[in-house]
Every structure is written in C-alpha cells, then in structure tokens.
Design a protein around this motif. Sequence first.
Motif, PDB file in Angstrom:
ATOM      1  N   ARG A   1       5.897   7.067  10.070  1.00  0.00           N
ATOM      2  CA  ARG A   1       4.582   7.702  10.032  1.00  0.00           C
ATOM      3  C   ARG A   1       4.384   8.573  11.261  1.00  0.00           C
ATOM      4  O   ARG A   1       4.810   8.209  12.356  1.00  0.00           O
ATOM      5  N   GLU A   2       3.719   9.685  11.037  1.00  0.00           N
ATOM      6  CA  GLU A   2       3.247  10.542  12.124  1.00  0.00           C
ATOM      7  C   GLU A   2       1.765  10.759  11.869  1.00  0.00           C
ATOM      8  O   GLU A   2       1.383  11.138  10.750  1.00  0.00           O
ATOM      9  N   ALA A   3       0.944  10.506  12.851  1.00  0.00           N
ATOM     10  CA  ALA A   3      -0.514  10.636  12.721  1.00  0.00           C
ATOM     11  C   ALA A   3      -1.031   9.862  11.512  1.00  0.00           C
ATOM     12  O   ALA A   3      -1.924  10.320  10.786  1.00  0.00           O
ATOM     13  N   GLY A   4      -0.435   8.704  11.247  1.00  0.00           N
ATOM     14  CA  GLY A   4      -0.883   7.838  10.165  1.00  0.00           C
ATOM     15  C   GLY A   4      -0.383   8.192   8.786  1.00  0.00           C
ATOM     16  O   GLY A   4      -0.610   7.451   7.834  1.00  0.00           O
ATOM     17  N   GLU A   5       0.324   9.309   8.642  1.00  0.00           N
ATOM     18  CA  GLU A   5       0.835   9.756   7.339  1.00  0.00           C
ATOM     19  C   GLU A   5       2.332   9.468   7.237  1.00  0.00           C
ATOM     20  O   GLU A   5       3.077   9.718   8.181  1.00  0.00           O
ATOM     21  N   ILE A   6       2.772   8.979   6.075  1.00  0.00           N
ATOM     22  CA  ILE A   6       4.198   8.727   5.868  1.00  0.00           C
ATOM     23  C   ILE A   6       4.925  10.067   5.778  1.00  0.00           C
ATOM     24  O   ILE A   6       4.520  10.954   5.032  1.00  0.00           O
TER      25      ILE A   6
ATOM     26  N   PRO B   1      10.346  17.634   3.945  1.00  0.00           N
ATOM     27  CA  PRO B   1      10.842  18.912   4.460  1.00  0.00           C
ATOM     28  C   PRO B   1      10.188  19.415   5.741  1.00  0.00           C
ATOM     29  O   PRO B   1      10.877  19.870   6.643  1.00  0.00           O
ATOM     30  N   GLY B   2       8.899  19.331   5.872  1.00  0.00           N
ATOM     31  CA  GLY B   2       8.228  19.844   7.064  1.00  0.00           C
ATOM     32  C   GLY B   2       8.460  19.024   8.329  1.00  0.00           C
ATOM     33  O   GLY B   2       8.033  19.425   9.407  1.00  0.00           O
ATOM     34  N   HIS B   3       9.157  17.894   8.194  1.00  0.00           N
ATOM     35  CA  HIS B   3       9.365  16.995   9.334  1.00  0.00           C
ATOM     36  C   HIS B   3      10.843  16.794   9.668  1.00  0.00           C
ATOM     37  O   HIS B   3      11.178  15.998  10.541  1.00  0.00           O
ATOM     38  N   ARG B   4      11.712  17.499   8.975  1.00  0.00           N
ATOM     39  CA  ARG B   4      13.154  17.360   9.220  1.00  0.00           C
ATOM     40  C   ARG B   4      13.533  17.981  10.551  1.00  0.00           C
ATOM     41  O   ARG B   4      12.863  18.879  11.046  1.00  0.00           O
ATOM     42  N   ARG B   5      14.611  17.475  11.105  1.00  0.00           N
ATOM     43  CA  ARG B   5      15.166  17.949  12.375  1.00  0.00           C
ATOM     44  C   ARG B   5      14.180  17.781  13.536  1.00  0.00           C
ATOM     45  O   ARG B   5      14.178  18.545  14.488  1.00  0.00           O
ATOM     46  N   SER B   6      13.338  16.747  13.412  1.00  0.00           N
ATOM     47  CA  SER B   6      12.378  16.453  14.481  1.00  0.00           C
ATOM     48  C   SER B   6      12.540  15.038  15.018  1.00  0.00           C
ATOM     49  O   SER B   6      11.715  14.577  15.798  1.00  0.00           O
ATOM     50  N   GLY B   7      13.593  14.337  14.569  1.00  0.00           N
ATOM     51  CA  GLY B   7      13.854  12.985  15.055  1.00  0.00           C
ATOM     52  C   GLY B   7      13.364  11.877  14.149  1.00  0.00           C
ATOM     53  O   GLY B   7      13.583  10.701  14.444  1.00  0.00           O
TER      54      GLY B   7
ATOM     55  N   ALA C   1       0.821  -1.218   0.000  1.00  0.00           N
ATOM     56  CA  ALA C   1       0.000   0.000   0.000  1.00  0.00           C
ATOM     57  C   ALA C   1       0.855   1.268   0.000  1.00  0.00           C
ATOM     58  O   ALA C   1       0.350   2.348  -0.312  1.00  0.00           O
ATOM     59  N   ASP C   2       2.139   1.148   0.325  1.00  0.00           N
ATOM     60  CA  ASP C   2       3.037   2.306   0.383  1.00  0.00           C
ATOM     61  C   ASP C   2       3.768   2.557  -0.933  1.00  0.00           C
ATOM     62  O   ASP C   2       4.465   3.565  -1.076  1.00  0.00           O
ATOM     63  N   ILE C   3       3.624   1.664  -1.899  1.00  0.00           N
ATOM     64  CA  ILE C   3       4.423   1.740  -3.131  1.00  0.00           C
ATOM     65  C   ILE C   3       4.207   3.045  -3.889  1.00  0.00           C
ATOM     66  O   ILE C   3       5.178   3.691  -4.309  1.00  0.00           O
ATOM     67  N   ASP C   4       2.969   3.475  -4.085  1.00  0.00           N
ATOM     68  CA  ASP C   4       2.729   4.716  -4.844  1.00  0.00           C
ATOM     69  C   ASP C   4       3.431   5.902  -4.191  1.00  0.00           C
ATOM     70  O   ASP C   4       4.049   6.724  -4.875  1.00  0.00           O
ATOM     71  N   TRP C   5       3.349   6.009  -2.875  1.00  0.00           N
ATOM     72  CA  TRP C   5       3.997   7.106  -2.155  1.00  0.00           C
ATOM     73  C   TRP C   5       5.512   7.012  -2.342  1.00  0.00           C
ATOM     74  O   TRP C   5       6.177   8.015  -2.618  1.00  0.00           O
ATOM     75  N   LEU C   6       6.062   5.810  -2.200  1.00  0.00           N
ATOM     76  CA  LEU C   6       7.510   5.632  -2.333  1.00  0.00           C
ATOM     77  C   LEU C   6       7.987   5.945  -3.746  1.00  0.00           C
ATOM     78  O   LEU C   6       9.042   6.562  -3.925  1.00  0.00           O
TER      79      LEU C   6
END
Length: 139
Positions: free
Chosen positions: A40-45, A68-74, A10-15
């Motif tokens: 994943r955070e809150a169910g989103e890759i 980008p919006g999730h960098r430097r957050s662990g 189910a993750d292939i399209d996103w990848l």
Amino acid sequence: MVEVARAGRADIDWLVREDANAGEAWVSRCVALGEYLVAREAGEIVGFLRFSRFWGRVPYMEMIRVLPGHRRSGVGTALFLAWEDAMRGDGARLLMTSSERDESRPQDWHRRNGFSETGAIELPGLQSVPEVFFIKQIG
C-alpha cells in the motif's frame, strides 16, 4: 512510503480484479491461508505477491504484480523482501519462483534479487513456451 502486509478479507475484491487469472475461489482460499501480501501507498493497494508451497514445503512465489503507475519505484522489491523475510521467519531455507522462457524482464528481476535458474519444463496445452524455474538459498 510502501507498507507491506498480509492481505485480509477486505482486500479480496481488489485481488480478484487485479489477479484476474486466479478467480474468486482461489483468491479467497489464498487470503484465508495467508498466501497474499499486499503493498500500500497512502492507504491504497498498489501491488501484490501471491505464493504457495511447492511440495507443501518450499515457498513458491506464483505471482508478483505492481500497478503500472507504481512500477520501478521499489514496490515489487518491498513485496519480495517482506515475503523473503516472512519465509525465513517460518524456517524456510529455499525459495522458488518461475516465469515463461520468453519473459526476459521478470527473469532479470529474479536474478537481481538473488535467484538462479535451475531448470525448465514444457507444459503442452497450457503454455506455448517452457516454464523456467529459479531458486534462492536463504538459510
């Protein structure tokens, strides 16, 4: 909270969209072999780690990417630690990764996560700068 797991069909399209240089056939192959982890955070890759095995034995981290919006957050560290733990569980004693010589930020990240530079090779026609390799003993 970051959750890391092996990627599924189910993750292939996103990848395919986010790991654009890999191509659909390679992404599908890697998912089938369990060579992708997704965060994943809150169910989103929000990130992924793709790996293979150098010489068919040594786990080699080919790509780690965080949106980008999730960098430097662990997120990247969570992906890496989950991969390291999984590889240790598979009996690996050594990990490998690499980056282009002029990519200082990724190299700093590798060093912060316990990797040591072990050499470089030039790949004429493929890259304009040498590829620097890193290893980390884990067992």
